[in-house]
Design an enzyme around this catalytic site. Structure first.
Site, PDB file in Angstrom:
ATOM      1  N   GLU B 207      16.745  10.881  43.366  1.00  0.00           N
ATOM      2  CA  GLU B 207      15.648  11.808  43.091  1.00  0.00           C
ATOM      3  C   GLU B 207      15.747  13.031  44.009  1.00  0.00           C
ATOM      4  OE1 GLU B 207      11.965   9.642  42.928  1.00  0.00           O
ATOM      5  OE2 GLU B 207      12.740   8.266  41.424  1.00  0.00           O
ATOM      6  N   GLU B 538      14.490   6.499  34.550  1.00  0.00           N
ATOM      7  CA  GLU B 538      14.184   7.715  35.273  1.00  0.00           C
ATOM      8  C   GLU B 538      15.475   8.089  36.003  1.00  0.00           C
ATOM      9  OE1 GLU B 538      10.651   9.225  38.138  1.00  0.00           O
ATOM     10  OE2 GLU B 538      11.708   7.422  38.755  1.00  0.00           O
ATOM     11  N   GLU B 544       7.425  14.287  37.896  1.00  0.00           N
ATOM     12  CA  GLU B 544       6.459  13.882  38.910  1.00  0.00           C
ATOM     13  C   GLU B 544       6.638  14.635  40.229  1.00  0.00           C
ATOM     14  OE1 GLU B 544       7.102   9.702  39.447  1.00  0.00           O
ATOM     15  OE2 GLU B 544       9.020   9.975  40.449  1.00  0.00           O
TER      16      GLU B 544
END
Lengths: 760, 760
Positions: B207, B538, B544
């Site tokens: 991420e 994801e 987000e």
């Protein structure tokens, strides 16, 4: 199991102030309780810098010198000093509870209690507020600690006549919420260089012979006492395991152990030989953490058993009493089991667990066993299993264990193989349905076997299906195994995640009405009180070690390993010479036949095996008769003689309720012995085992009912018997006996005896 | 999916001799294959000391310079040199398969293959024998290796027109049985200091924003590209993750990735900046092992995609083709999902996952929520969920995700809490049965949410009950989450045990006819071909992250993260200002409204969310119309323009079969768009997204059916649009269009466009 407690809570109002007044010799240890009979006294308090301490006395003599309490945490903080005692509460309890199975019908739980609350008051902290709510919209403090408390640690002491239990408790209203233990600092400062019966500290196995030495000699000898094992991880030159049995030069028996290990790692003890101080040495998890805590929570109990007679050690129920009451509502499906097994023939090398040598390795679901050539030595084949069923049924047993029944045994060991067994797929020559039907028709249950190879990840994935299979075919007991290194990788047999796994397996089994006998799992700490479907554990060096077992081993285990719960020691090996049992093999076991008979009484277990081969029992039918006759569950137990490593003589009265409880077999060997002619007789069994030097037992029959005559059958070592030179010579004698008689029974080196007494 | 293979097996008889003759420029690399169109050539062979090498060329120019192959093992041995090539086999395949869902109906799998068998011949070994039986009673060799083979390692190369895949294989007839990898040594030697779009190497998260730099700059910038994350574990200054997109100065696009990661850790790539050589850097398990192998077995495929046009990168199906065919027989229950969710309001801080602030920590089964005071900000309450259901049903969605529905959210994060959720117990204000009934009555399914908090031990214990609950109430899809550090302790998100866990969860879900969308799990490597119930992941920085996302991010992901499978990116955020969505919060997202619409086409996923709040969609009904209209599953996809980080323009034709397949909703928004007036129209959707600088897209409508007129609705950035200064200005224009028309669409910085085309 109704609990009767008369609470005497005394909260000292002045305790909030620092500088507690001296109330005894050690000025720091301001608070104390006595054991109910006044023999033992435990003192606790804090030093000037706020370090919690305790000490233990017996009749005014030190048993444990002032010893530290507390923790280091992984975040760099400590729960070791800076404490203020904010509250001391006292309580007492005297209740009698009734185990589902056990050494006696009634167990008295009688103690005085002291709960000391300590707090590390934070710098400049707000005054504590009541309640834990954080609903005030203007509240800006720690939402998890609304009352502004510092770190709160409580120490609960329970003092019995035969010893001390204490544990740490962390209440919810606390700065501590989630915290990880780096080290538990609990100390046990010994008052001298005691004699100890010990095994090396280890995170993975307790399958060692015991060494008897002075405490000061432990470090030097620790390494040499290890033997090769499937999975052994030592940690310290002077580390030992619990239960540790000691004896002072004054003849006091001190035993250090723990009780109710739940969601916490098992401890070893590291010895500071300079100071003779033991410290808890917890088993780390894969990240080196020695305990992950979430308040509110408690640690296991740390126990110090203190007796002036070795027989009282065996009679102590300290560990069981410190566990929680039974958590299972309906226990009607739990029952003692006397069993045989297709097992010793694999242990001795006569047959194999595996089915074929046709594949270098197995992939479950891919390897097609039906297409492979069997090697012809597979023990768990239909014909052989039926032979065991026939023999077990004919001799009054309840069950037959069968190992090696399921696919995967060709490469199960030593590979840290994740998907090692599926616990549901039998080998082609093991007809699961047919064999269970065959057994049930003869009043026998098969005992399931789940070797996990320590891949608990895999076991948990298949557990539900495995238990369902057992339910479907009528198995009600499983022997589980944890051989080898643990998966999840980096974990140990005694680390917190594994402790949780073992209990998880027991709890899920209970939901399926399945009894568990877990081998290589952690040594028990009395959890069988709470979960009585845990009918057995191995967790020590058992019969499978054959010639490696020292003669005195079975005279030590009841003082150590058995303090926490029953052991599936698998006694009853009448043929000591492995080359006779399994031609081509070698090695000799070091016990007499009478010793093996005695074990059925001296080792308490609701699960007892007759471990030898049927053909070996057929060679000694008169000795085998005692194994057939003996019961495995008891109303009453008496410890007639005992000295660690030297001898143990025990007398037990069978529990008729269990014998009559309508188990599958119904008319087991013990049932037939007690219910002779269809009516219950007054029956006692006496057993003796002897260590490395011969001993003459004195059996005073004070426990027999006065005025009643008994038939006594004594199975004793012959005069020339010896565990090495003449292990198979024994004498069986029949006589009449009555209360008040005294029988002298010589026990050979590695010998023993058995005695059955039945009212005429 | 029938496979048509014309096998051309050429076993070179002379290969057993050492000293292979040179057949190309690199004297050691004696064996080669070309791609079907002849563009690519891979060479392989061994050096004089037996080290396996390969290299890759495109039209005679080096793409991968000679690069090492092999392994170091944990036992100190290596599979890195000392090899002899004993066999080389060639094969070819040309088949067309049909994904259950995907970017097109037909995928061609066309490659040439070379399988090189290498053996480390043991010193003084017996000549190999045939067969693997060890039943000869006189046999004294290794029972697991009866043929006396040395270590046998095979390398299978598959060469496609758009790239190379190769993997290691270990056949059963082998000295190797169980072996553990210390390091995989596979190298990718680059021919220059290419431009790369990369994220830092990590064992636990991908991420991150991408950085575009020269290879030589990676090491210097790696640290600063990290951001705080729930669980991040970097390993090397110059480590990057796959898929790694590169571009040479000659305009060649090279992409390094892996395919079919099963029972093996995920790899990162460590860069030797001196030599411009990448090496596989596997994720270690808790004991530091980087792969536990049991022969026969294979590794994942290592892939080198090579394209001369960025659009071909997006069109490549290399990763999917290297995966195994569908393993699920009945796929009728698997379907695309366009959904909304009670989720963005928690992400933005408008509401909470949790229910109360009344407890400092939760103990499931002990904490009694009904006795606690709710904090009043719980998002997953009945009324709010019904509001979403109403809105989703009214706007043609299939499903509504609800997070925070189950007990435990008060302290689920950051505590490495083992028993963190039970996945079956709703909060008091979430009526599971009633809400499902309410949703079903409106043609909506609820999507289950299983946040595991990365306690996979706990998840596996409760998985069966959790899936059963879903079956009982009619959930057919689950979003699972793996936030935080892994339990089992010491494991990483990408280590082998976790790779096995994710697949276990998918396989068990398939048994229950449940589709899985796993967040924070490992990045996908094409396993959705084999397990098409894995409808989403994801595994990259998604919506987000709000204001932290760089404008070019969505122009990179299709080149990298999406190569392995669809992403639940959760697009559709029309309100960029968080303070408007959630008063009191702050931060602004850096995209225009038209960008968010374009994402529904440029990001392929069979699972697409309209992630914003209903009230935000109500403010932009005309823009929202495209989200309602767009399909999520396709018969055909065309990549009209593309450059990593700069822009992507994609055209897609919806799959009518899916639209018509009788899903619960039946008449979804896309269905209504395609089936206008009850009959199917010819429909195309075009989407564009733009990075950090504006770009005018040229959309040549060559793909429309000639002679047919279409209604075109264009959702474009307004002239003043800008992701920072004017993110909400857009222009919607309607016109007619036909094949051959060319539409010019200006895209703003962080902008994009969407275009729907429906035959009149």
């Amino acid at each position: 199991m109704k609990r009767i407690i008369s609470a005497i809570v005394a909260v000292a109002a002045a305790l909030m102030a620092t500088g507690c007044t001296s109330v005894n010799e050690a000025p720091d240890l301001a608070y104390s309780i006595n054991s109910p009979d006044g023999t033992l006294t435990v003192y606790a308090g804090i030093t000037a810098d706020g370090t919690p301490l305790y000490r233990l006395e017996r009749n005014g003599e030190a048993v444990v010198l002032p010893s530290r309490l507390g923790f280091e945490l992984t975040d760099g903080s400590s729960l070791a000093d800076g404490f203020t005692i904010t509250k001391v509460e006292y309580d007492t309890a005297d209740e009698t509870w009734h185990p589902v199975w056990g050494e006696e019908r009634d167990i008295r739980n009688h103690y005085n209690e002291m709960l000391i609350t300590c707090e590390q008051r934070p710098e400049g902290a707000k005054a504590p507020q009541s309640g834990v709510g954080a609903t005030d919209p203007d509240y800006t403090g720690d939402p998890g600690n609304p009352s502004g408390k510092g770190a709160v640690m409580q120490i609960r002491f329970r003092l019995y006549d035969d010893g001390l239990g204490f544990r740490y408790e962390f209440p919810q209203d606390n700065k501590l919420r989630y915290f990880n233990i780096k080290e538990e600092l609990t100390e046990f400062a010994m008052s001298g260089d005691h004699t100890a019966w010990w095994i090396s500290g280890d995170y993975d196995t307790q399958e060692y012979n015991y060494t008897c030495s002075r405490l000061s000699e432990i470090g030097a000898h620790s390494g040499s006492t290890r033997i090769n094992n499937a999975s052994a991880t030592g940690f310290s030159d002077a580390g030992v395991q619990t239960a540790l049995q000691m004896k002072t030069d004054d003849g006091l028996y001190i035993n250090l152990h723990e009780a109710a290990v739940v969601n916490y790692p098992t401890t070893n003890l590291a010895l500071d030989e300079r100071r003779m101080v033991f410290r808890t040495w917890l088993t780390p998890d894969a990240e080196g953490v020695k305990g992950r805590m979430q308040a509110p929570c408690v640690t296991p109990w740390r126990t110090v058993q203190v007796c002036d007679d070795a027989r009282k050690v065996l009679a102590s129920r300290l560990i069981l009493n410190l566990n929680e009451p039974c958590a299972i509502d309906d226990v009607s499906w739990i029952h003692p089991v006397k069993y045989m097994g297709v097992w010793w023939e694999m242990i001795t090398g006569k047959t194999q667990w595996s089915y074929t040598w046709d594949v270098p390795s197995v992939q479950l679901g891919v390897t097609d066993y039906r297409a492979l050539k069997p090697h012809g030595q597979h023990g768990a084949n239909n014909e052989n299993v039926m032979r065991y069923i026939d023999f077990a049924a004919a001799n009054g047993f309840d069950a037959v264990l069968v190992e090696g029944w399921n696919e995967g045994w060709e490469d199960w060991f030593g590979c840290q193989k994740d998907y090692v067994f599926d616990f549901v797929t039998p080998y082609p020559d093991f007809d699961l349905e047919r064999l269970n039907a065959y057994a049930h028709a003869k009043g026998i249950r098969l005992v399931m076997h789940h070797e996990t190879s320590s891949s608990t990840v895999n076991y948990e994935r298949h557990m539900e299906a495995a238990y369902q299979l057992m339910n479907r075919y009528g198995y009600d007991a499983v022997k589980s195994g944890y051989v080898g290194n643990i998966i999840p990788y980096g974990e140990h047999h005694y680390s917190q995640p594994l402790i949780n796994h073992y209990l998880y397996a027991i709890q899920r089994a209970a939901e399926h009405h399945i009894m568990v006998n877990a081998h290589e799992a952690v040594r028990p700490t009395g959890l069988c009180r709470t979960w009585p479907n845990l009918i057995g554990n191995e967790s020590a060096m058992g019969t499978e070690y054959r010639g490696a077992i020292n003669p005195g081993h079975t005279c030590i285990l009841p003082f150590t390993r058995l303090q926490g719960g029953p052991m599936d020691y698998t006694p009853g090996i009448l043929e000591q010479d492995m080359s006779i049992t399994a031609p081509g093999q070698h090695g000799k076991m070091r016990h007499t036949i009478a010793n093996q008979l005695g074990l059925y009484v001296t080792f308490y277990s609701p699960l007892q095996m007759a471990a030898d081969l049927p053909e070996n029992y057929e060679r000694f039918p008169d000795a085998f008769q005692f194994i057939k006759d003996v019961a495995v569950d008891w109303d009453e137990s008496l410890y007639l003689e005992a000295e660690p490593g030297e001898y143990i003589v025990t007398a037990r009265k069978p529990r008729l309720q269990t014998l009559n409880s309508g188990r599958l077999s119904g008319k087991s060997g013990a049932y037939q012995f007690v219910y002779k002619d269809g009516k219950p007789h007054d029956v006692w069994y006496v057993g003796g085992v002897c260590g490395d030097k011969a001993h003459e037992a004195t059996v005073a029959l004070d426990f027999l009912t006065p005025g009643v005559r008994y038939e006594a059958v004594l199975y004793a070592d012959a005069p020339d018997a010896d565990c090495d030179s003449a292990p198979q010579t024994y004498v069986i004698s029949r006589s009449e006996a009555a209360a008040g008689d005294v029988i002298k029974v010589p026990m050979a080196r590695g010998g023993g005896f058995a005695l059955s007494l039945r009212s005429l």
